[in-house]
Scaffold this motif. Structure first.
Motif, PDB file in Angstrom:
ATOM      1  N   ASN A   1       0.832  -1.226   0.019  1.00  0.00           N
ATOM      2  CA  ASN A   1       0.065   0.119   0.088  1.00  0.00           C
ATOM      3  C   ASN A   1       0.871   1.328  -0.164  1.00  0.00           C
ATOM      4  OD1 ASN A   1      -2.390  -1.308  -0.014  1.00  0.00           O
ATOM      5  ND2 ASN A   1      -2.582  -1.359   2.412  1.00  0.00           N
ATOM      6  N   LYS A   2       1.726   1.222   0.705  1.00  0.00           N
ATOM      7  CA  LYS A   2       2.702   2.615   0.591  1.00  0.00           C
ATOM      8  C   LYS A   2       3.334   2.616  -0.497  1.00  0.00           C
ATOM      9  CE  LYS A   2       5.140   3.628   4.324  1.00  0.00           C
ATOM     10  NZ  LYS A   2       6.036   3.612   5.713  1.00  0.00           N
ATOM     11  N   PHE A   3       3.992   1.522  -1.377  1.00  0.00           N
ATOM     12  CA  PHE A   3       4.624   1.489  -2.578  1.00  0.00           C
ATOM     13  C   PHE A   3       3.464   1.950  -3.497  1.00  0.00           C
ATOM     14  CE2 PHE A   3       7.949  -1.790  -2.146  1.00  0.00           C
ATOM     15  CZ  PHE A   3       8.719  -1.061  -1.513  1.00  0.00           C
TER      16      PHE A   3
ATOM     17  N   THR B   1      11.161  -1.700 -11.571  1.00  0.00           N
ATOM     18  CA  THR B   1      11.404  -0.127 -12.003  1.00  0.00           C
ATOM     19  C   THR B   1      12.175   0.581 -11.305  1.00  0.00           C
ATOM     20  OG1 THR B   1       9.190   0.512 -10.888  1.00  0.00           O
ATOM     21  CG2 THR B   1       8.987  -0.262 -13.271  1.00  0.00           C
ATOM     22  N   GLU B   2      12.629   0.393 -10.143  1.00  0.00           N
ATOM     23  CA  GLU B   2      13.545   0.828  -9.105  1.00  0.00           C
ATOM     24  C   GLU B   2      12.788   2.113  -8.648  1.00  0.00           C
ATOM     25  OE1 GLU B   2      18.032   0.688  -9.784  1.00  0.00           O
ATOM     26  OE2 GLU B   2      17.288   1.285 -11.713  1.00  0.00           O
TER      27      GLU B   2
ATOM     28  N   VAL C   1      10.521   5.878  -1.750  1.00  0.00           N
ATOM     29  CA  VAL C   1       9.903   5.603  -0.285  1.00  0.00           C
ATOM     30  C   VAL C   1      11.157   5.212   0.456  1.00  0.00           C
ATOM     31  CG1 VAL C   1       8.615   3.509   0.970  1.00  0.00           C
ATOM     32  CG2 VAL C   1       7.718   4.602  -1.164  1.00  0.00           C
ATOM     33  N   LEU C   2      12.084   4.288   0.151  1.00  0.00           N
ATOM     34  CA  LEU C   2      13.247   3.763   0.816  1.00  0.00           C
ATOM     35  C   LEU C   2      14.427   4.637   0.646  1.00  0.00           C
ATOM     36  CD1 LEU C   2      12.783  -0.207   0.171  1.00  0.00           C
ATOM     37  CD2 LEU C   2      11.482   1.219   1.816  1.00  0.00           C
ATOM     38  N   ALA C   3      14.524   6.030   1.119  1.00  0.00           N
ATOM     39  CA  ALA C   3      15.397   6.934   1.007  1.00  0.00           C
ATOM     40  C   ALA C   3      16.535   6.489   1.761  1.00  0.00           C
ATOM     41  CB  ALA C   3      14.730   8.114   1.451  1.00  0.00           C
TER      42      ALA C   3
ATOM     43  N   VAL D   1      16.002  -4.992   2.360  1.00  0.00           N
ATOM     44  CA  VAL D   1      14.887  -5.383   3.426  1.00  0.00           C
ATOM     45  C   VAL D   1      14.888  -4.635   4.526  1.00  0.00           C
ATOM     46  CG1 VAL D   1      14.526  -7.519   4.654  1.00  0.00           C
ATOM     47  CG2 VAL D   1      15.112  -7.783   2.355  1.00  0.00           C
ATOM     48  N   LEU D   2      16.032  -4.390   5.185  1.00  0.00           N
ATOM     49  CA  LEU D   2      16.017  -3.519   6.334  1.00  0.00           C
ATOM     50  C   LEU D   2      15.322  -2.324   5.990  1.00  0.00           C
ATOM     51  CD1 LEU D   2      19.771  -4.275   7.339  1.00  0.00           C
ATOM     52  CD2 LEU D   2      17.697  -5.230   8.656  1.00  0.00           C
ATOM     53  N   ALA D   3      15.734  -1.599   5.076  1.00  0.00           N
ATOM     54  CA  ALA D   3      15.087  -0.331   4.758  1.00  0.00           C
ATOM     55  C   ALA D   3      13.597  -0.431   4.624  1.00  0.00           C
ATOM     56  CB  ALA D   3      15.650   0.329   3.559  1.00  0.00           C
ATOM     57  N   ALA D   4      13.081  -1.374   4.198  1.00  0.00           N
ATOM     58  CA  ALA D   4      11.821  -1.749   3.832  1.00  0.00           C
ATOM     59  C   ALA D   4      10.951  -1.789   5.319  1.00  0.00           C
ATOM     60  CB  ALA D   4      11.393  -2.989   2.955  1.00  0.00           C
ATOM     61  N   LEU D   5      11.701  -2.789   6.032  1.00  0.00           N
ATOM     62  CA  LEU D   5      11.155  -3.045   7.335  1.00  0.00           C
ATOM     63  C   LEU D   5      11.016  -1.788   8.323  1.00  0.00           C
ATOM     64  CD1 LEU D   5      12.561  -6.560   8.020  1.00  0.00           C
ATOM     65  CD2 LEU D   5      10.120  -6.039   7.360  1.00  0.00           C
ATOM     66  N   ASP D   6      12.143  -0.619   8.137  1.00  0.00           N
ATOM     67  CA  ASP D   6      12.425   0.158   9.164  1.00  0.00           C
ATOM     68  C   ASP D   6      11.480   1.275   8.429  1.00  0.00           C
ATOM     69  OD1 ASP D   6      13.988   1.935  10.836  1.00  0.00           O
ATOM     70  OD2 ASP D   6      14.345   2.991   8.970  1.00  0.00           O
TER      71      ASP D   6
END
Length: 603
Positions: A24-26, A110-111, A116-118, A175-180
């Motif tokens: 949903n965030k993506f 598509t990168e 989102v994952l700055a 993965v870490l950035a997504a969970l963070d």
């Protein structure tokens, strides 16, 4: 108090809940409202359903993206998507490709995740490797045994040692950035992916994907892949496979070790193929564009495609050459930005058409004021004491250092293709070479290899016609220009740089040297071949292509016209009339003397 106790007993969110939150965030941050609406329409029209689950199947995706069956790449692509669909809980892969999973897949391919994952890594190389890899322990042990056997040979490619992957950090930064980003960083303790230790990509799978990547390299977001289907018609498929095999050779020597490990994958791609995955973005953006969506039509009208038909699109390659073709241009786009290549290349010089001479080369190339690509191909000269040289070949070999390294790849009488990308205009070399840090020396056949320019040594490129002061002449890259005080100059021997390419002045022969154990050259050594080698070859074709459009071509034509007028003015000048002052005035009007030009003696 009661509320606090209730919060303490609340169960942590499940993988499914977290993955849905990320999707949903993506969707909110990475897609526009129109793209999101189009995606939902596309998914609704394509999805199959079992009970309450709607999902996409492999053959459905292949048909929608128009992946040619002849490539055999659809299973490989579907494996990648099923793995990425489980992100960030990759241990749960393969995932069923429902709507949330497809949002994640498209965002990664598509990168767009960078929006989102700055705080995360922008490099998805490790994630893509895992999506292609298999984790069969038995295959891994076989691979290690084969690696040891190849390493013990003492020649050929540098092969990763058995323990190179040990100790790899299993927690992907993405993965870490997504969970963070969802404030659930502790979820990594039960959501991490299989370790990369023991992961290998089967060679055949990588070859199939390479063929697809070559085909989609020039693709624009709303272009149909079927427009390029003529590239695999007739002998086109074999040509595409041959190009893919040259790239494959930089990862592994297929006969000796037919599996690719992460260390080699992670070394070769940033050095030699930094743009290899760029074509995936426009391919997967097809899911964000509903082909039958037209806000200007009435409800009772038939859908009208907004994309142009292929017959009115400018060709990818306007000119024809004996070396350059569509597959080779796609190969070049893996390390030279595609916007400089597709629909932008012009054939400036061809030895087959214009003659194999430096004079013809100069007249066709020197006035081009945009980047150029030189390509040269030929056949490797035999290597061995039993081989006897004579004639022009013996003369060329006498200009090279007597010490010779082994060949850079297996096979005698093998076809070789080298090239150079230059941003600076060509010019004659006197005391210093030309070029800059963006100059790239490369090999395309039989192995793909790229040699980036160094910063300390600036002997990038030279162009020297034979003369009494430079008797051997020629075109060279990575070699110092001759100086009168140097001993090799008196002996008429080229001073080859550690990593260098030399073409003789008659464009009959060439030599590429890779002295890996040396240092300080104008070009960096190979990542894939960490050993000394050289290839001496007889030239069969040489071409120079200009990277530019109509403006560059107009400037070149104007320069040619000016030079033609100057030559005609010189021809028409009739000196020797006896009137010295009149002759001098005429020369000054022609711009041949005056200012800093002496014009020489009039007597």
């Amino acid at each position: 108090m009661g509320q606090a106790q209730s919060d303490e007993k609340r169960a942590p969110p499940s993988h499914e809940e977290l993955a849905k939150e990320l999707a949903n965030k993506f969707a909110e941050k990475c897609f526009t409202p129109l793209e999101l609406y189009s995606f939902k329409e596309v998914f609704k029209n394509l999805a199959d359903q079992e009970q309450t689950v709607r999902y996409l199947k492999e053959d459905t995706i292949a048909r929608y993206l128009e992946i040619p069956d002849a490539l055999g790449a659809s299973p490989v692509l579907f494996q990648m998507m099923s793995y990425l669909g489980a992100f960030p809980f990759l241990r749960d892969a393969p995932a069923v490709l429902g709507v949330e999973q497809m949002v994640i897949v498209i965002t990664i391919m598509t990168e767009r995740y960078q929006r989102v994952l700055a705080k995360g890594a922008t490099d998805r190389r490790k994630l893509l490797f895992k999506s292609l890899a298999v984790y069969d322990r038995k295959l891994t042990e076989i691979t290690r045994s084969e690696d040891d056997q190849v390493s013990n040979k003492g020649d050929g490619f540098a092969v990763d040692a058995a323990g190179d992957d040990e100790g790899d950090d299993d927690a992907d930064e993405l993965v870490l950035a997504a969970l963070d980003s969802m404030d659930y960083i502790n979820a990594i303790t039960y959501g991490n992916a299989p370790t990369i230790n023991g992961a290998i990509i089967p060679t055949d799978n990588w070859r199939r994907l390479l063929m697809l990547l070559l085909l989609i390299a020039p693709l624009n977001p709303q272009e149909s892949l079927s427009w390029y289907s003529n590239r695999i018609v007739g002998g086109g498929l074999e040509s595409l496979r041959a190009t893919a095999d040259c790239i494959l050779a930089s990862f592994v020597e297929a006969e000796a070790a037919p599996r690719i490990k992460f260390t080699r994958f992670n070394d070769v791609i940033p050095a030699s193929l930094p743009y290899i995955f760029n074509g995936l973005a426009p391919l997967f953006e097809h899911f964000l564009f509903a082909k039958d969506l037209d806000f200007h039509k009435r409800r009772d009208e038939k859908p009208v495609s907004s994309t142009l038909p292929p017959e009115v699109v400018q060709p990818l390659l306007q000119d024809t050459g004996s070396i350059m073709d569509l597959n080779l241009m796609s190969q070049l786009s893996f390390f030279i930005p595609g916007e400089s290549l597709f629909r932008r290349l012009r054939l400036l010089y061809s030895g087959d058409e214009d003659g194999f001479s430096m004079g013809s080369f100069e007249s066709k190339v020197f006035n081009w004021r945009a980047p150029t690509i030189l390509l040269v191909s030929g056949t490797r000269l035999p290597h061995g004491n039993e081989y006897k040289t004579k004639g022009a070949e013996a003369g060329f070999l006498s200009t090279l250092p007597s010490k010779r390294f082994p060949s850079g790849s297996h096979g005698s009488d093998q076809k070789l293709t080298f090239g150079v990308y230059l941003k600076h205009p060509w010019k004659h070399t006197h005391r210093e070479c030309f070029g800059d840090e963006d100059t790239v020396l490369f090999q395309l056949q039989p192995i793909h290899d790229v040699f980036r320019a160094s910063k300390g040594n600036k002997d990038y490129a030279s162009f020297m016609k034979p003369s009494p002061s430079t008797p051997i002449g020629g075109v060279a890259f990575g070699c110092p220009p001759p100086q009168p005080t140097q001993a090799y100059r008196r002996a008429n021997v080229f001073a080859l740089g550690p990593v260098s390419l030399v073409l003789d002045s008659s464009f009959e022969f060439g030599c590429f040297q890779h002295h890996y154990t040396s240092h300080g050259g104008a070009f960096q050594p190979s990542i894939a071949r960490k050993f000394d080698f050289d290839d001496r070859f007889e030239i069969s074709s040489i071409e120079v292509w200009g990277c530019g459009g109509d403006a560059e071509a107009k400037h070149q034509a104007e320069r040619w016209a000016w030079e033609a007028r100057e030559a005609e003015a010189r021809r028409r000048i009739n000196l020797g009339t006896g009137d010295i002052e009149a002759d001098r005035a005429l020369l000054e009007m022609a711009g041949l003397i005056g200012g800093n030009r002496s014009g020489g003696s009039m007597m």
